[in-house]
Write a protein that holds these residues in place. Sequence first.
Motif, PDB file in Angstrom:
ATOM      1  N   ASP A  82      64.643 -19.093   2.489  1.00 13.08           N
ATOM      2  CA  ASP A  82      66.110 -19.076   2.492  1.00 13.08           C
ATOM      3  C   ASP A  82      66.527 -18.838   1.049  1.00 13.08           C
ATOM      4  O   ASP A  82      66.427 -19.743   0.214  1.00 13.08           O
ATOM      5  N   PRO A  83      66.965 -17.622   0.735  1.00 13.53           N
ATOM      6  CA  PRO A  83      67.268 -17.294  -0.659  1.00 13.53           C
ATOM      7  C   PRO A  83      68.390 -18.129  -1.259  1.00 13.53           C
ATOM      8  O   PRO A  83      68.426 -18.334  -2.469  1.00 13.53           O
ATOM      9  N   LEU A  84      69.287 -18.604  -0.408  1.00 14.38           N
ATOM     10  CA  LEU A  84      70.408 -19.414  -0.889  1.00 14.38           C
ATOM     11  C   LEU A  84      70.840 -20.344   0.236  1.00 14.38           C
ATOM     12  O   LEU A  84      71.583 -19.948   1.140  1.00 14.38           O
ATOM     13  N   ASP A  85      70.367 -21.555   0.197  1.00 16.16           N
ATOM     14  CA  ASP A  85      70.726 -22.562   1.186  1.00 16.16           C
ATOM     15  C   ASP A  85      71.917 -23.352   0.643  1.00 16.16           C
ATOM     16  O   ASP A  85      71.790 -24.049  -0.375  1.00 16.16           O
ATOM     17  N   SER A 167      73.898 -28.598   1.097  1.00 15.11           N
ATOM     18  CA  SER A 167      72.853 -27.864   1.801  1.00 15.11           C
ATOM     19  C   SER A 167      71.766 -28.764   2.379  1.00 15.11           C
ATOM     20  O   SER A 167      71.554 -29.894   1.928  1.00 15.11           O
ATOM     21  N   ALA A 168      71.053 -28.219   3.373  1.00 18.95           N
ATOM     22  CA  ALA A 168      69.935 -28.948   3.983  1.00 18.95           C
ATOM     23  C   ALA A 168      68.869 -29.259   2.949  1.00 18.95           C
ATOM     24  O   ALA A 168      68.299 -30.360   2.928  1.00 18.95           O
ATOM     25  N   GLY A 169      68.567 -28.282   2.092  1.00 22.14           N
ATOM     26  CA  GLY A 169      67.552 -28.506   1.071  1.00 22.14           C
ATOM     27  C   GLY A 169      67.952 -29.592   0.100  1.00 22.14           C
ATOM     28  O   GLY A 169      67.132 -30.435  -0.286  1.00 22.14           O
ATOM     29  N   ASN A 194      64.702 -25.454   7.138  1.00 28.56           N
ATOM     30  CA  ASN A 194      63.947 -26.703   6.961  1.00 28.56           C
ATOM     31  C   ASN A 194      62.453 -26.572   6.722  1.00 28.56           C
ATOM     32  O   ASN A 194      61.788 -27.575   6.496  1.00 28.56           O
ATOM     33  N   CYS A 195      61.884 -25.354   6.723  1.00 29.03           N
ATOM     34  CA  CYS A 195      60.437 -25.230   6.549  1.00 29.03           C
ATOM     35  C   CYS A 195      59.998 -25.714   5.166  1.00 29.03           C
ATOM     36  O   CYS A 195      59.098 -26.550   5.040  1.00 29.03           O
ATOM     37  N   ALA A 196      60.606 -25.191   4.112  1.00 30.08           N
ATOM     38  CA  ALA A 196      60.244 -25.622   2.756  1.00 30.08           C
ATOM     39  C   ALA A 196      60.549 -27.100   2.531  1.00 30.08           C
ATOM     40  O   ALA A 196      59.695 -27.837   2.016  1.00 30.08           O
TER      41      ALA A 196
END
Length: 250
Positions: A82-85, A167-169, A194-196
Amino acid sequence: MSAALDDAALAAHLAETAGRILLTVRESGLFAGKALGRAGDQVANQFLIHALREQRPDDGILSEESKDTPDRLTKSRVWIVDPLDGTREYGEGRSDWAVHVALAIDGEPVIGAVALPGLDVTLTSGAPVALQPANTPPKMLVSRTRPAAEALAVAESFGAELVPMGSAGAKAMAVVRGEADIYLHTGGQYEWDNCAPAAVAEAAGLHVSRADGSPLRYNNIDTYLPDLLICRKELADDVLRLAADYSPNS
């Protein structure tokens, strides 16, 4: 950059570099609001896609900002980015946005890096941080703009203090960094959301699962992965029980 760079180091380097690119775009003063978000998304995505194709030409790629193709489904190793979360937060000049770079191997989130450029921090599965003592009372992260009803109900039953964030991250890394204890999301996400974060949180020793306790699986035909729980392991059973009580299907 050497092609011999290991996967964890590559993920961290890509996330950090994309983050610096995004800061440069924002600081240029040439864009504002939604236009800034679109520019950031596109520029960071181009960097990540070209870098991954150069460094890992045999691997699959799934990115929020690139057209998906079935080719990745034939791969054991798939980079999910995700380049920009947190495009809204980025466009508003806030710090609670992130860059996600992850490697799923046979569907499992094995490698991950989450850059928080606004805080000058990158967290990676390759260098897990030591967990801080739990907060008392527990702190639970929710969306700052659209908190899910289930999460609010669980927080109330749990006696948790709500912490709104973007953001989620950023929310997931707040648990990793000890700023909060629970991140329960039931409002809809995709694999790149959510993978990373899942890989980084798991490496740090946190509980990571779907909201029903089942494992997160990646590189699916349908990339929709609507729910997520990242929390301290000692809280997981109670959070999962309460989440089940408040599930729409319960």
